[in-house]
Write an enzyme that holds these catalytic residues in place. Structure first.
Site, PDB file in Angstrom:
ATOM      1  N   HIS A 127     -13.741   4.315   4.776  1.00 40.07           N
ATOM      2  CA  HIS A 127     -13.192   5.655   4.961  1.00 40.07           C
ATOM      3  C   HIS A 127     -11.679   5.491   5.020  1.00 40.07           C
ATOM      4  CE1 HIS A 127     -17.109   5.844   7.127  1.00 40.07           C
ATOM      5  NE2 HIS A 127     -17.150   7.091   6.734  1.00 40.07           N
TER       6      HIS A 127
ATOM      7  N   ASP B 211     -10.585   4.097   8.261  1.00 40.99           N
ATOM      8  CA  ASP B 211     -10.965   2.723   8.629  1.00 40.99           C
ATOM      9  C   ASP B 211      -9.795   1.782   8.353  1.00 40.99           C
ATOM     10  OD1 ASP B 211     -13.517   3.719   9.036  1.00 40.99           O
ATOM     11  OD2 ASP B 211     -14.292   3.018   7.109  1.00 40.99           O
TER      12      ASP B 211
ATOM     13  N   MET C 125     -16.340   1.262  -3.426  1.00 37.14           N
ATOM     14  CA  MET C 125     -16.580   2.654  -2.995  1.00 37.14           C
ATOM     15  C   MET C 125     -15.614   3.035  -1.885  1.00 37.14           C
ATOM     16  SD  MET C 125     -18.085   4.355  -0.193  1.00 37.14           S
ATOM     17  CE  MET C 125     -19.680   4.018   0.530  1.00 37.14           C
TER      18      MET C 125
ATOM     19  N   GLU D  85     -24.276  12.192  -0.166  1.00 33.58           N
ATOM     20  CA  GLU D  85     -25.207  11.545   0.774  1.00 33.58           C
ATOM     21  C   GLU D  85     -25.822  12.592   1.695  1.00 33.58           C
ATOM     22  OE1 GLU D  85     -23.475   8.223   2.827  1.00 33.58           O
ATOM     23  OE2 GLU D  85     -24.928   8.351   4.469  1.00 33.58           O
TER      24      GLU D  85
ATOM     25  N   LYS E  18     -28.316  13.953   4.829  1.00 35.90           N
ATOM     26  CA  LYS E  18     -28.813  13.547   6.153  1.00 35.90           C
ATOM     27  C   LYS E  18     -29.400  14.801   6.803  1.00 35.90           C
ATOM     28  CE  LYS E  18     -27.295  11.124  10.322  1.00 35.90           C
ATOM     29  NZ  LYS E  18     -26.171  10.457  11.005  1.00 35.90           N
TER      30      LYS E  18
ATOM     31  N   GLU F  59     -29.692   7.273   1.665  1.00 41.73           N
ATOM     32  CA  GLU F  59     -29.671   6.289   2.757  1.00 41.73           C
ATOM     33  C   GLU F  59     -31.074   6.149   3.352  1.00 41.73           C
ATOM     34  OE1 GLU F  59     -26.497   6.093   5.630  1.00 41.73           O
ATOM     35  OE2 GLU F  59     -27.936   5.916   7.281  1.00 41.73           O
TER      36      GLU F  59
ATOM     37  N   HIS G 107     -31.690   8.014   6.623  1.00 45.81           N
ATOM     38  CA  HIS G 107     -31.665   9.476   6.586  1.00 45.81           C
ATOM     39  C   HIS G 107     -32.969  10.059   6.055  1.00 45.81           C
ATOM     40  CE1 HIS G 107     -26.968   9.319   6.458  1.00 45.81           C
ATOM     41  NE2 HIS G 107     -27.486   8.740   7.529  1.00 45.81           N
TER      42      HIS G 107
ATOM     43  N   ASP H 265     -27.256   3.507   0.419  1.00 47.56           N
ATOM     44  CA  ASP H 265     -26.951   3.025   1.777  1.00 47.56           C
ATOM     45  C   ASP H 265     -28.203   2.360   2.342  1.00 47.56           C
ATOM     46  OD1 ASP H 265     -24.391   3.956   1.634  1.00 47.56           O
ATOM     47  OD2 ASP H 265     -24.548   5.343   3.327  1.00 47.56           O
TER      48      ASP H 265
ATOM     49  N   ASP I  13     -30.314   8.445  14.778  1.00 51.51           N
ATOM     50  CA  ASP I  13     -29.861   7.670  13.620  1.00 51.51           C
ATOM     51  C   ASP I  13     -29.572   6.230  14.052  1.00 51.51           C
ATOM     52  OD1 ASP I  13     -28.820   7.013  11.158  1.00 51.51           O
ATOM     53  OD2 ASP I  13     -26.880   7.942  11.531  1.00 51.51           O
TER      54      ASP I  13
ATOM     55  N   ASP J 266     -29.564   3.172  12.195  1.00 52.71           N
ATOM     56  CA  ASP J 266     -28.780   2.264  11.337  1.00 52.71           C
ATOM     57  C   ASP J 266     -29.117   0.802  11.582  1.00 52.71           C
ATOM     58  OD1 ASP J 266     -27.327   4.347  10.108  1.00 52.71           O
ATOM     59  OD2 ASP J 266     -25.882   4.399  11.749  1.00 52.71           O
TER      60      ASP J 266
ATOM     61  N   ASP K 124     -25.167   0.166   5.088  1.00 54.76           N
ATOM     62  CA  ASP K 124     -24.585   1.096   6.062  1.00 54.76           C
ATOM     63  C   ASP K 124     -25.386   0.953   7.351  1.00 54.76           C
ATOM     64  OD1 ASP K 124     -23.175   3.009   7.343  1.00 54.76           O
ATOM     65  OD2 ASP K 124     -24.016   4.714   6.256  1.00 54.76           O
TER      66      ASP K 124
HETATM   67  C1  GCO Z   1     -23.877   8.340   9.080  1.00 55.15           C
HETATM   68  C2  GCO Z   1     -23.564   8.134   7.634  1.00 55.15           C
HETATM   69  C3  GCO Z   1     -22.245   7.494   7.395  1.00 55.15           C
HETATM   70  C4  GCO Z   1     -21.797   7.602   5.958  1.00 55.15           C
HETATM   71  C5  GCO Z   1     -20.383   7.164   5.808  1.00 55.15           C
HETATM   72  C6  GCO Z   1     -19.930   7.105   4.387  1.00 55.15           C
HETATM   73  O1  GCO Z   1     -25.039   8.598   9.354  1.00 55.15           O
HETATM   74  O2  GCO Z   1     -22.984   8.266   9.914  1.00 55.15           O
HETATM   75  O3  GCO Z   1     -24.583   7.371   7.081  1.00 55.15           O
HETATM   76  O4  GCO Z   1     -22.287   6.148   7.804  1.00 55.15           O
HETATM   77  O5  GCO Z   1     -22.617   6.870   5.113  1.00 55.15           O
HETATM   78  O6  GCO Z   1     -19.591   8.048   6.518  1.00 55.15           O
HETATM   79  O7  GCO Z   1     -19.836   8.345   3.873  1.00 55.15           O
HETATM   80 MN    MN Z   2     -24.619   6.389   5.209  1.00 53.39          MN
HETATM   81 MN    MN Z   3     -26.364   7.147   8.394  1.00 53.51          MN
END
Ligand code: GCO
Ligand code: MN
Ligand code: MN
Length: 391
Positions: free
Chosen positions: A61, A64, A95, A188, A190, A224, A227, A252, A262, A264, A294
């Site tokens: 990002h 970041d 990316m 993306e 979610k 993802e 998600h 992702d 979430d 991850d 991710d």
């Molecule tokens: C989340 C998302 C993020 C995005 C990232 C890139 O659930 O927080 O998955 O991790 O993927 O912001 O756009």
């Molecule tokens: Mn993501």
């Molecule tokens: Mn995510």
């Protein structure tokens, strides 16, 4: 504890095209109930450590890398130093994306905020982040906008919100074209978190939305694992549909238990069977994109734990890739699949008046069709034995 990395058939190498978000391994372990548990890692340090582990690149990002309120001169220094680290390590930035969710200004969303000033600021921030991404070599731009949604439908007409969302993406496509950038967008989806309900909640919703845009050819999806699993869906089906539509621009990878926040998790750690069928889809289809993680290390970890986590994501992918080869070469599995394939010998239907007539006149052996089994129990057990390492 110092890191010991084994060298074997599952050792990641740059040609495997593994990438990580700076925000993933860099996550200091803050959660809604607790403070950060690890110190922040500098982007340069992250790049060096990931390069040593065999990754291909990092994604980021805007924030970041460049602090939100940096002056133009500060930005240029940060970017110059970062490019030097990339050059030193050979790491790439395939990316880039925008943080449109941390700043309190985005509390009601970015492209779909009720406040037109917020929507305009989100576009300004995204144009600058696109410039940054392109400067670092990115050819894919992910849009997980983050807070595009509601807690109460009293707040917003969802059709108006979708209109604003569409305007924003059309605007950004126009910007990329006007700058002559070689860049495609990957949307993306979610279903929820951080909003109660997020607009365009699944990859399928995104795919339908893309066809309402001015430049659908510039826009694909970034599905993802977590998600789709949060929505209770089969991830490999979402990816298959994106592949079928020619829209799988990015991916992702992580892990997630359905019905939770979430999480991850490390790729494959929660649902190795689901991960296997995803890897099978990508590898059988020779999908050329990045294998991007991710995912986040458990909050229990120190920095060493973060690097074992990073390594584990890549290693699990490579182990599953080898399992795919075994599945494709397994005589008994292939015999069952060939028998099933043989049932489809008449091929696919396509309409013609003559085909329709002959189909109307065809007689079917219904007793045989009603009697037959499909051997999926045997097939699944063989798959399980292969995955569990006894086959
Ligand atoms: C989340 C998302 C993020 C995005 C990232 C890139 O659930 O927080 O998955 O991790 O993927 O912001 O756009
Ligand atoms: Mn993501
Ligand atoms: Mn995510």
């Amino acid at each position: 504890m110092s890191q010991r990395i084994s060298q074997d058939a599952y050792t990641p190498r740059p040609e495997h095209h593994f990438t990580f978000g700076l925000w993933t391994v860099g996550n200091p372990g803050r959660d809604p109930f607790g403070e950060p548990v690890r110190p922040l890692l500098s982007p340069a340090h992250i790049v060096r450590r990931l390069a040593a582990l065999g990754a291909y690149g990092v994604n980021l990002h805007d924030e970041d890398l460049v602090p939100r309120d940096a002056t133009a001169a500060e930005r240029d220094t940060v970017v110059r130093e970062f490019k030097q680290v990339l050059a030193d390590t050979g790491m790439k930035v395939p990316m880039a994306t925008t943080n449109l969710f941390s700043d309190p200004a985005f509390r009601d969303g970015a492209f779909t905020s009720n406040d037109a000033r917020v929507r305009a600021y989100a576009l300004q921030k995204t144009m600058k982040a696109i410039d940054l991404g392109v400067e670092l070599g990115a050819t894919t731009y992910v849009l997980w906008v983050g807070r595009e949604g509601v807690e109460t439908n009293a707040a917003k007409d969802p059709r108006a919100a979708l209109g604003w969302y569409r305007d924003a993406i059309n605007f950004l496509c126009g910007y990329v074209l006007s700058q002559d950038y070689d860049l495609r967008f990957a949307l993306e989806a979610k279903p929820n978190e951080p909003r109660g309900d997020i607009f365009l909640p699944t990859t399928g919703h995104m795919l339908a939305f893309i066809h309402t845009l001015d430049h659908p050819e510039m826009v694909g999806v970034n599905p993802e694992v977590a998600h789709e699993r949060m929505a209770g869906l089969d991830f490999s089906h979402a990816v298959a549909q994106a592949l079928d539509a020619g829209k799988l621009f990015h991916l992702d990878l992580n892990g997630q238990q359905p019905g939770r926040f979430d999480q991850d998790l490390r790729f494959g750690s929660d649902d190795p069977k689901g991960a296997f069928f995803l890897v099978k889809l990508l590898e059988d289809g020779r999908w050329p994109g990045m294998r991007h993680f991710d995912s986040h290390a458990y909050r229990t970890e120190d920095e060493d734990g973060v690097w074992s986590f990073a390594h584990g994501n890549m290693r699990t992918y490579l182990i599953l890739k080898e399992k795919v080869e075994r599945f494709n070469a397994d005589p008994e599995i292939q015999r069952i699949l060939a028998e099933l394939g043989g049932r489809g010998e008449a091929g696919r239907v396509s309409f013609s008046p003559q085909q329709a007539r002959s189909l109307r006149d065809r007689t079917f052996d219904l007793p045989a069709m009603r009697r037959q089994g499909y051997a999926y129990e045997r097939l699944d057990q063989l798959t399980m034995e292969l995955l569990l390492g006894v086959r």
